[in-house]
Design a protein around this motif. Sequence first.
Motif, PDB file in Angstrom:
ATOM      1  N   ILE A 100       0.756  -1.127  -0.012  1.00 42.01           N
ATOM      2  CA  ILE A 100      -0.119   0.013  -0.097  1.00 42.01           C
ATOM      3  C   ILE A 100       0.883   1.197  -0.071  1.00 42.01           C
ATOM      4  CG2 ILE A 100      -1.723   1.292   1.326  1.00 42.01           C
ATOM      5  CD1 ILE A 100      -2.914  -1.498   2.280  1.00 42.01           C
ATOM      6  N   GLY A 101       2.038   1.404   0.863  1.00 47.37           N
ATOM      7  CA  GLY A 101       2.785   2.291   0.836  1.00 47.37           C
ATOM      8  C   GLY A 101       3.517   2.587  -0.880  1.00 47.37           C
ATOM      9  N   SER A 102       3.830   1.337  -1.225  1.00 45.53           N
ATOM     10  CA  SER A 102       4.451   1.652  -2.920  1.00 45.53           C
ATOM     11  C   SER A 102       3.241   2.312  -3.692  1.00 45.53           C
ATOM     12  CB  SER A 102       4.725   0.364  -3.387  1.00 45.53           C
ATOM     13  OG  SER A 102       3.687  -0.438  -3.670  1.00 45.53           O
ATOM     14  N   SER A 103       2.177   2.163  -3.140  1.00 47.23           N
ATOM     15  CA  SER A 103       0.847   2.642  -4.185  1.00 47.23           C
ATOM     16  C   SER A 103       0.933   3.927  -4.041  1.00 47.23           C
ATOM     17  CB  SER A 103      -0.382   2.079  -3.722  1.00 47.23           C
ATOM     18  OG  SER A 103      -0.975   1.285  -4.741  1.00 47.23           O
ATOM     19  N   LEU A 104       1.174   4.431  -2.657  1.00 47.76           N
ATOM     20  CA  LEU A 104       1.252   5.926  -2.504  1.00 47.76           C
ATOM     21  C   LEU A 104       2.501   6.468  -3.011  1.00 47.76           C
ATOM     22  CD1 LEU A 104       0.228   8.452  -0.772  1.00 47.76           C
ATOM     23  CD2 LEU A 104       2.232   7.515   1.038  1.00 47.76           C
ATOM     24  N   THR A 105       3.666   5.927  -2.982  1.00 46.74           N
ATOM     25  CA  THR A 105       4.910   6.613  -3.406  1.00 46.74           C
ATOM     26  C   THR A 105       4.610   6.641  -5.202  1.00 46.74           C
ATOM     27  OG1 THR A 105       5.862   4.320  -3.602  1.00 46.74           O
ATOM     28  CG2 THR A 105       6.509   5.895  -1.954  1.00 46.74           C
ATOM     29  N   ILE A 106       3.985   5.817  -5.861  1.00 45.95           N
ATOM     30  CA  ILE A 106       3.826   5.784  -7.160  1.00 45.95           C
ATOM     31  C   ILE A 106       2.778   6.810  -7.689  1.00 45.95           C
ATOM     32  CG2 ILE A 106       2.004   4.047  -7.794  1.00 45.95           C
ATOM     33  CD1 ILE A 106       5.122   4.414  -9.911  1.00 45.95           C
ATOM     34  N   ALA A 107       1.600   7.038  -6.922  1.00 51.00           N
ATOM     35  CA  ALA A 107       0.766   8.136  -7.098  1.00 51.00           C
ATOM     36  C   ALA A 107       1.405   9.374  -6.673  1.00 51.00           C
ATOM     37  CB  ALA A 107      -0.402   8.118  -5.964  1.00 51.00           C
ATOM     38  N   THR A 151       9.921  13.049  -9.668  1.00 47.66           N
ATOM     39  CA  THR A 151       9.212  11.810 -10.167  1.00 47.66           C
ATOM     40  C   THR A 151      10.127  10.597 -10.262  1.00 47.66           C
ATOM     41  OG1 THR A 151       8.429  13.088 -11.854  1.00 47.66           O
ATOM     42  CG2 THR A 151       7.990  10.991 -12.376  1.00 47.66           C
ATOM     43  N   ALA A 152      11.518  10.892 -10.676  1.00 46.69           N
ATOM     44  CA  ALA A 152      12.150   9.721 -10.684  1.00 46.69           C
ATOM     45  C   ALA A 152      12.571   8.926  -9.226  1.00 46.69           C
ATOM     46  CB  ALA A 152      13.516   9.987 -11.026  1.00 46.69           C
ATOM     47  N   GLY A 153      12.803  10.097  -8.155  1.00 51.25           N
ATOM     48  CA  GLY A 153      12.827   9.726  -6.823  1.00 51.25           C
ATOM     49  C   GLY A 153      11.743   8.740  -6.332  1.00 51.25           C
ATOM     50  N   PHE A 154      10.405   9.435  -6.492  1.00 51.53           N
ATOM     51  CA  PHE A 154       9.162   8.527  -6.137  1.00 51.53           C
ATOM     52  C   PHE A 154       9.171   7.174  -6.858  1.00 51.53           C
ATOM     53  CE2 PHE A 154       7.385  12.674  -4.725  1.00 51.53           C
ATOM     54  CZ  PHE A 154       7.328  12.178  -3.313  1.00 51.53           C
ATOM     55  N   ILE A 206      10.392   1.154  -6.316  1.00 55.61           N
ATOM     56  CA  ILE A 206      11.313   0.210  -6.587  1.00 55.61           C
ATOM     57  C   ILE A 206      11.660  -0.542  -5.285  1.00 55.61           C
ATOM     58  CG2 ILE A 206      13.169  -0.736  -7.592  1.00 55.61           C
ATOM     59  CD1 ILE A 206      12.639   1.293  -9.878  1.00 55.61           C
ATOM     60  N   ALA A 207      12.104   0.301  -4.298  1.00 56.45           N
ATOM     61  CA  ALA A 207      12.630  -0.259  -3.123  1.00 56.45           C
ATOM     62  C   ALA A 207      11.521  -0.877  -2.435  1.00 56.45           C
ATOM     63  CB  ALA A 207      13.068   1.024  -2.280  1.00 56.45           C
ATOM     64  N   LEU A 208      10.336  -0.308  -2.261  1.00 55.31           N
ATOM     65  CA  LEU A 208       9.410  -1.072  -1.461  1.00 55.31           C
ATOM     66  C   LEU A 208       8.912  -2.215  -2.192  1.00 55.31           C
ATOM     67  CD1 LEU A 208       7.045   2.159  -0.374  1.00 55.31           C
ATOM     68  CD2 LEU A 208       8.235   0.773   1.101  1.00 55.31           C
ATOM     69  N   ALA A 209       8.722  -2.295  -3.507  1.00 59.62           N
ATOM     70  CA  ALA A 209       8.637  -3.622  -4.362  1.00 59.62           C
ATOM     71  C   ALA A 209       9.873  -4.602  -3.473  1.00 59.62           C
ATOM     72  CB  ALA A 209       8.628  -3.672  -5.566  1.00 59.62           C
ATOM     73  N   LEU A 231       8.130  -3.975 -12.112  1.00 62.28           N
ATOM     74  CA  LEU A 231       9.387  -3.470 -11.800  1.00 62.28           C
ATOM     75  C   LEU A 231      10.311  -3.061 -12.839  1.00 62.28           C
ATOM     76  CD1 LEU A 231      11.062  -5.768  -8.983  1.00 62.28           C
ATOM     77  CD2 LEU A 231      10.562  -3.217  -8.805  1.00 62.28           C
ATOM     78  N   GLY A 232      10.209  -3.954 -13.850  1.00 66.37           N
ATOM     79  CA  GLY A 232      11.004  -3.625 -15.101  1.00 66.37           C
ATOM     80  C   GLY A 232      10.549  -2.419 -15.664  1.00 66.37           C
ATOM     81  N   LEU A 233       9.137  -2.159 -15.779  1.00 65.55           N
ATOM     82  CA  LEU A 233       8.783  -0.989 -16.328  1.00 65.55           C
ATOM     83  C   LEU A 233       9.241   0.230 -15.731  1.00 65.55           C
ATOM     84  CD1 LEU A 233       5.063  -1.965 -17.001  1.00 65.55           C
ATOM     85  CD2 LEU A 233       6.951  -1.660 -18.887  1.00 65.55           C
ATOM     86  N   MET A 234       9.277   0.131 -14.339  1.00 66.30           N
ATOM     87  CA  MET A 234       9.578   1.162 -13.598  1.00 66.30           C
ATOM     88  C   MET A 234      11.060   1.631 -13.663  1.00 66.30           C
ATOM     89  SD  MET A 234       7.688   1.166  -9.802  1.00 66.30           S
ATOM     90  CE  MET A 234       7.384  -0.397  -9.527  1.00 66.30           C
ATOM     91  N   VAL A 235      11.923   0.857 -13.665  1.00 66.50           N
ATOM     92  CA  VAL A 235      13.204   1.077 -14.085  1.00 66.50           C
ATOM     93  C   VAL A 235      13.279   1.939 -15.537  1.00 66.50           C
ATOM     94  CG1 VAL A 235      15.461   0.070 -14.807  1.00 66.50           C
ATOM     95  CG2 VAL A 235      14.205  -0.925 -13.127  1.00 66.50           C
TER      96      VAL A 235
END
Lengths: 218, 314, 554
Positions: free
Chosen positions: A77-84, A98-101, A106-109, A166-170
């Motif tokens: 749920i935390g990672s959903s917040l960061t991506i939002a 943007t890159a930071g979030f 990624i870190a949370l995943a 994860l791949g997409l996020m990178v």
Amino acid sequence: MSDATTSGRLAHHFESLEQQHESALLGMWAFLAQEVMFFGGLFTCYVVYRNLYHDAFVEGSHHLDVFLGTVNTAVLIGSSLTIALGVRSAQLGRPRATAGFIGATIALALVFFGIKSVEYWAKYEHGLIPGLAWHPEPGASPQLGIFFGLYFVMTGMHALHMLIGLGLMVVVGWRALRGRYGPDNFIGVEVLGLYWHFVDLVWIFLFPLLYLLGRHAH
Amino acid sequence: MFEDFSFFPEAASTVAGRVDAIYLFLVVVTIFFVGLISAALLIFSVRYRRGRGHAPEQVHGSIALEILWSAIPLLIVLFVFGWSAKVFFDVRTVPTEGMEVFVTGKQWMWKLQHPTGHREINSLHVPKGQAVILTMTSEDVIHDFYVPAFRVKQDVVPGMYSQLWFEATKTGTYHLFCAEYCGTKHSQMIGEIVVLEPAAYEAWLAGNPAGRNPVEAGKVLFENLRCATCHAAGSGQRGPDLAGRFGEQVRMRDGQTVIFDENYARQSILEPKSHIVAGFEELMPTYEGQVSEDEILQLIAYIKSLSTGDEEPK
Amino acid sequence: MSVPGAATARTAEPSNYLNAEYSIKSWFLTLDHKRIGLLYLAGLTFFFTLGGLFAVLIRLELLTPEGDLFQSETYNKLFTMHGIFMVFFFLLPSIPAVLGNFFLPLMIGARDLAFPKLNLLSWYIYMVGGLFTLYAMVAGGVDTGWTFYTPYSSVYANSHVIAAALGIFISGFSSILTGVNFIATIHTMRAPGLTWFRMPLFVWAHYATSLIMVLGTPVIAITIVLVAIERLFGVGIFDPAKGGDPILFQHLFWFYSHPAVYIMILPGMGVISEIVACFSRKRIFGYHIIAMSSLAIAVLGFLVWGHHMFVSGQSIYAGILFSLLSMLVAIPSAIKVFNWTATLYRGSIRFDTPMLYTLGFIGLFTIGGLTGIFLASLAVDVHVHDTYFIVAHFHYVMVGGMVMAYLGGLHFYWPKMFGRLYPETLAKIAAVMIFVGFNLTFFPQFLLGYLGMPRRYHAYPEEFQVLNVLSTAGASILGLGFALPMGYLIWSLFRGKPAGNNPWGASGLEWQTQSPPISHNFDEVPIVTEEAYAYDTLRPPAAASPEQEEVLHV
């Protein structure tokens, strides 16, 4: 298509950025509809067998670690917040944020994967992986295998979706750093966010079904 | 190769004629509509071919026509649905009285057992004019018991019982096919149904050695497996008394009610934990691996006989 | 309809999507929907030929009742591979992947599909899935039937089930991505003025198809994964010995595979609507009704899967419900047939090859559809389920319907795709051969089925031989019929007469650009001011000489 092209982000076959944006969004929603049906098949199996073998499923739930499951739910749920927040930063035109979030997501995943591996390893040690290491305690329900089979397929498919995410996020994170997104063009981040929220949502269903349901029974 | 050639299969059961009637009706409907469409295509093709040099007339459509050609097919299919559902209901509703035969399918043969204890492989002798009820299961994959001349077919599924019944109306020898693909020798999982006059059937029974009949065999098993220790009346009641219970509703410990039928009996033997009758404890061990499919059928035959009273048919 | 600038005459060998670039990379990494359509065409033709070859061997074996040509195991692998290649690698992609890919953007006045990279990815996924299945074939084959019924496929079969299952799983995503692409494209990329109810029926049919692709395919994907996992790890989900339910597999399988049947026929119906209107030079009769009936079929398709399971042990009442719902599918199907037929009324009909295929389609689909009612009626289905009646029925729909429509569409659009005409007489001969051969092959199978010959039988009782011989004889004509177009269509690529931009005088935006189209489809975005099939405002092509360059009224 005159002024929109100035941003240089408009693919040749679209008329305007709005059209491009709308297509991508609709495409992702259609894809998510597909995902619902994909997991729907698994949930159907779960419902059928839970009804048939209620006791085996309750027994199975007791083998799962609710504490780790809860922590993982919070992490996701935390990672959903960061991506939002990442999507919002992209809308506001802040590439570094943007890159930071996205990095934080990624870190949370990765944390999620870490905890999940601990859980999987525990199942391996207890001999609760059908086909690989299967030696449940004597007296266990004969259908415990079906519960754990479904557990591994469902969480495994979920993990596979996270890996793809994860791949997409990178990729998207890298492009964000290079300043590819701006206030008029943040669809890449938005679509990624949608996908990630969906993956999160699947877990929100998996967690109670696998870990919690029936625990009060004994 | 023309000797046995025909366009229509033999009809040798009580339901065959009823199925054929629907079939023939549908054939007529099909011919009518295919004829109608072909005639229209042909006539329009000739009359309105381009060579005749007239200008096409632009017609957008017609609501009246659309309603008409939706309504007519709708009425026809609803009629066919109702008619065939009725016949289907009768085909699938097993009569209460009849000659009970146990069928076990395995790759790639049919094993059949008469109520008298006679066993057959890949063939079944039945008397004409009597309902024959098959209780069927499979030892491995899904098979399907299909007798074209009777117009009946039913999948034979491992892990459960399915039932099929027919009443033969004509003596003769008919094909028995496995209709669900079951592996390498699927096409050799065939046999024959021999329909005899009742007297001839009796003679056939008399002329062939009978094994122990299923009820007797089940009784012996029931004793050897010591089922009676818990399940006979007045034995301290560790398990429910089975007499007179078959076919009734049984209340479970968790409040559900279950019908005491073949599938319930089978599950209780193999997975006793799955259903615990109200008022009893989880004591019974599983008999999985200790009894074969045939033996389970015999046990069930015996348990059934405790309820129907016709314990010894002899 | 006016298309400023699009149809201006060009000098010899104008630039088009075919001659824009020649390198291998420009084909294998192309993002042009037209080139991707051709890549699919190549892949599909390969798999169709393979599947057809298996069919020939099957028919040869069935010439005699003894089963003396192959061993049972080989025969079982033959019909399995025939089914898998034809269903998953030919029929499902056929019209959407080739004609849909090529013409959907052209028809709605777009420069490409919404996601060109995804489109290319779909083709690669399709090919990778195909390679997995080919591997399964070369390594020794699969013998489960294309339906993969458990527990045979998951426990008992000794063949390469996992590789084949993976192949089907992978190729499923190609279908899903194509569907996603089409939906997004149709929603967001229509040319100005092209409202939903001005869209050609081809586009409507593809829209309905895409809905099924997106909502149905994932279910079979996960089901087939479960079968593979079951084989690998023995989990027991479909294995009765471990408490699993083999019937659950059938529910999941048919939940997709029944709608999949409509993936295989709806696009064909779209093609037929285009051709009927064009060769009658008329607006299609009942445009709105045909469009809506496509959607009705797509929706109903998801509610009728249980009719494959009337004798599986499913409850009587479930059977009755599924029978009723299945009967309803007859209505939208009948509506389409009646509307196409009515379109001919007072038209100005020409019988070029595409029209021959179309007339064939209407007749054969009518038979295929009506025999579907036999199967939806419970009592009759109990008798004919899993017999040759079923085989005949679905071949009437799949081959008599979809393959006829595919060939009709290919002949209709060939001049646009390659700018060349094929030899018309030869094409007409092939069309007639296919029609005759097809009927001779499959009509006897209806009779065989009612006589009680089960499907997937390697050897059969002697009394079935006469009809089987007829069927095999028909298959040889059908095989030759299919070989002909492969020959003359390839020939026409090099030697065919130039087709001109609009040899049939057809309406629709796709005919208003050059043949073959330029890489980005239109020089200027077309503006649509009229409904589809406005044949009253179009001049007919110069009589009987389609070669002649058509001057469009602009």
